[in-house]
Design a protein around this motif. Structure first.
Motif, PDB file in Angstrom:
ATOM      1  N   LEU A  36      -7.794   2.110  -6.269  1.00  0.00           N
ATOM      2  CA  LEU A  36      -6.494   1.486  -6.003  1.00  0.00           C
ATOM      3  C   LEU A  36      -6.230   0.303  -6.929  1.00  0.00           C
ATOM      4  O   LEU A  36      -5.092   0.068  -7.336  1.00  0.00           O
ATOM      5  CB  LEU A  36      -6.437   0.987  -4.552  1.00  0.00           C
ATOM      6  CG  LEU A  36      -6.089   2.015  -3.494  1.00  0.00           C
ATOM      7  CD1 LEU A  36      -6.339   1.441  -2.109  1.00  0.00           C
ATOM      8  CD2 LEU A  36      -4.645   2.454  -3.624  1.00  0.00           C
ATOM      9  N   LEU A  79     -10.268   3.513   2.306  1.00  0.00           N
ATOM     10  CA  LEU A  79      -9.659   3.343   0.993  1.00  0.00           C
ATOM     11  C   LEU A  79     -10.706   3.182  -0.096  1.00  0.00           C
ATOM     12  O   LEU A  79     -11.732   2.532   0.101  1.00  0.00           O
ATOM     13  CB  LEU A  79      -8.747   2.121   0.980  1.00  0.00           C
ATOM     14  CG  LEU A  79      -7.513   2.189   1.870  1.00  0.00           C
ATOM     15  CD1 LEU A  79      -6.764   0.866   1.812  1.00  0.00           C
ATOM     16  CD2 LEU A  79      -6.614   3.337   1.463  1.00  0.00           C
ATOM     17  N   ASN A  80     -10.423   3.751  -1.256  1.00  0.00           N
ATOM     18  CA  ASN A  80     -11.254   3.608  -2.443  1.00  0.00           C
ATOM     19  C   ASN A  80     -10.678   2.430  -3.237  1.00  0.00           C
ATOM     20  O   ASN A  80      -9.800   2.597  -4.079  1.00  0.00           O
ATOM     21  CB  ASN A  80     -11.212   4.913  -3.243  1.00  0.00           C
ATOM     22  CG  ASN A  80     -12.078   4.875  -4.461  1.00  0.00           C
ATOM     23  OD1 ASN A  80     -12.606   3.830  -4.836  1.00  0.00           O
ATOM     24  ND2 ASN A  80     -12.225   6.016  -5.100  1.00  0.00           N
ATOM     25  N   LEU A  81     -11.157   1.227  -2.932  1.00  0.00           N
ATOM     26  CA  LEU A  81     -10.588   0.018  -3.544  1.00  0.00           C
ATOM     27  C   LEU A  81     -10.655   0.012  -5.066  1.00  0.00           C
ATOM     28  O   LEU A  81      -9.680  -0.363  -5.718  1.00  0.00           O
ATOM     29  CB  LEU A  81     -11.245  -1.234  -2.959  1.00  0.00           C
ATOM     30  CG  LEU A  81     -10.969  -1.481  -1.481  1.00  0.00           C
ATOM     31  CD1 LEU A  81     -11.714  -2.722  -1.006  1.00  0.00           C
ATOM     32  CD2 LEU A  81      -9.475  -1.605  -1.208  1.00  0.00           C
ATOM     33  N   LEU A 116       0.817   4.346  -2.821  1.00  0.00           N
ATOM     34  CA  LEU A 116       0.491   5.730  -2.488  1.00  0.00           C
ATOM     35  C   LEU A 116       1.701   6.654  -2.643  1.00  0.00           C
ATOM     36  O   LEU A 116       1.648   7.822  -2.290  1.00  0.00           O
ATOM     37  CB  LEU A 116      -0.067   5.818  -1.067  1.00  0.00           C
ATOM     38  CG  LEU A 116      -1.385   5.082  -0.853  1.00  0.00           C
ATOM     39  CD1 LEU A 116      -1.798   5.148   0.607  1.00  0.00           C
ATOM     40  CD2 LEU A 116      -2.482   5.625  -1.751  1.00  0.00           C
ATOM     41  N   ILE A 128      -3.194  -6.567   0.771  1.00  0.00           N
ATOM     42  CA  ILE A 128      -2.549  -5.256   0.890  1.00  0.00           C
ATOM     43  C   ILE A 128      -1.574  -5.334   2.052  1.00  0.00           C
ATOM     44  O   ILE A 128      -1.972  -5.610   3.185  1.00  0.00           O
ATOM     45  CB  ILE A 128      -3.581  -4.140   1.154  1.00  0.00           C
ATOM     46  CG1 ILE A 128      -4.633  -4.099   0.049  1.00  0.00           C
ATOM     47  CG2 ILE A 128      -2.878  -2.797   1.274  1.00  0.00           C
ATOM     48  CD1 ILE A 128      -5.763  -3.128   0.337  1.00  0.00           C
ATOM     49  N   MET A 187      -7.405   8.070  -3.775  1.00  0.00           N
ATOM     50  CA  MET A 187      -7.419   6.697  -3.259  1.00  0.00           C
ATOM     51  C   MET A 187      -8.216   6.575  -1.960  1.00  0.00           C
ATOM     52  O   MET A 187      -8.419   5.483  -1.456  1.00  0.00           O
ATOM     53  CB  MET A 187      -5.996   6.200  -3.018  1.00  0.00           C
ATOM     54  CG  MET A 187      -5.119   6.257  -4.228  1.00  0.00           C
ATOM     55  SD  MET A 187      -5.814   5.340  -5.611  1.00  0.00           S
ATOM     56  CE  MET A 187      -4.643   5.676  -6.874  1.00  0.00           C
ATOM     57  N   VAL A 188      -8.656   7.712  -1.426  1.00  0.00           N
ATOM     58  CA  VAL A 188      -9.455   7.738  -0.194  1.00  0.00           C
ATOM     59  C   VAL A 188     -10.866   8.176  -0.558  1.00  0.00           C
ATOM     60  O   VAL A 188     -11.063   9.214  -1.176  1.00  0.00           O
ATOM     61  CB  VAL A 188      -8.834   8.704   0.844  1.00  0.00           C
ATOM     62  CG1 VAL A 188      -9.704   8.830   2.078  1.00  0.00           C
ATOM     63  CG2 VAL A 188      -7.432   8.248   1.210  1.00  0.00           C
ATOM     64  N   SER A 189     -11.865   7.363  -0.193  1.00  0.00           N
ATOM     65  CA  SER A 189     -13.241   7.692  -0.551  1.00  0.00           C
ATOM     66  C   SER A 189     -13.971   8.471   0.533  1.00  0.00           C
ATOM     67  O   SER A 189     -14.917   9.196   0.247  1.00  0.00           O
ATOM     68  CB  SER A 189     -14.024   6.417  -0.885  1.00  0.00           C
ATOM     69  OG  SER A 189     -14.057   5.556   0.233  1.00  0.00           O
ATOM     70  N   LEU A 206       0.823  -1.213   0.000  1.00  0.00           N
ATOM     71  CA  LEU A 206       0.000   0.000   0.000  1.00  0.00           C
ATOM     72  C   LEU A 206       0.855   1.261   0.000  1.00  0.00           C
ATOM     73  O   LEU A 206       0.561   2.210  -0.727  1.00  0.00           O
ATOM     74  CB  LEU A 206      -0.951   0.002   1.196  1.00  0.00           C
ATOM     75  CG  LEU A 206      -1.887   1.196   1.306  1.00  0.00           C
ATOM     76  CD1 LEU A 206      -2.802   1.287   0.085  1.00  0.00           C
ATOM     77  CD2 LEU A 206      -2.699   1.119   2.587  1.00  0.00           C
ATOM     78  N   ALA A 211      -8.941   7.083   7.361  1.00  0.00           N
ATOM     79  CA  ALA A 211      -9.191   7.114   5.921  1.00  0.00           C
ATOM     80  C   ALA A 211      -9.801   5.794   5.465  1.00  0.00           C
ATOM     81  O   ALA A 211      -9.339   4.724   5.839  1.00  0.00           O
ATOM     82  CB  ALA A 211      -7.893   7.377   5.162  1.00  0.00           C
ATOM     83  N   GLY A 218      -2.428  10.985  -3.941  1.00  0.00           N
ATOM     84  CA  GLY A 218      -3.095   9.813  -3.401  1.00  0.00           C
ATOM     85  C   GLY A 218      -4.466  10.076  -2.819  1.00  0.00           C
ATOM     86  O   GLY A 218      -5.119   9.154  -2.367  1.00  0.00           O
TER      87      GLY A 218
END
Length: 100
Positions: free
Chosen positions: A95, A90-92, A19, A45, A75-77, A15, A88, A72
């Motif tokens: 990613l 994660l926006n899978l 990032l 991950i 990458m965070v939703s 990860l 945070a 990055g």
């Protein structure tokens, strides 16, 4: 790399490098592999550590600040308010666009 989890081969990704950062625990052997699933797809991950498992409610979610879209941020939703900290989410799909 890859892992064999219950007979399924799962691709594993770092990860921190995804990032744009170096792994904090790189080489120390203290990393943890989280296996995440979305739409029947699994990926591993590598993270430096896991401190807790929380259950977030919709009212705990906060939007990502507009300037969070740099380095990055896409990458965070969302951010989750949990006690006195923000975590945070994660926006899978962002990613791992080839997996989800």
């Amino acid at each position: 790399g890859v892992l064999d989890i219950r007979g399924r081969v799962v691709q594993v990704y770092d990860l921190a490098s995804m990032l744009g950062s170096a792994s904090y625990g790189e080489g120390s052997g203290g990393q943890v592999v989280l296996v995440v699933s979305l739409n029947e797809n699994d990926v591993g991950i590598v993270v430096d550590s896991v401190s807790d498992i929380i259950f977030a409610r919709a009212e705990d979610m906060r939007p990502v600040p507009a300037n969070g879209s740099q380095r990055g941020g896409e990458m965070v939703s969302a951010l989750v308010k949990n006690d006195d900290r923000l975590i945070a989410i994660l926006n899978l799909p962002a990613l791992f666009p080839d997996h989800f």
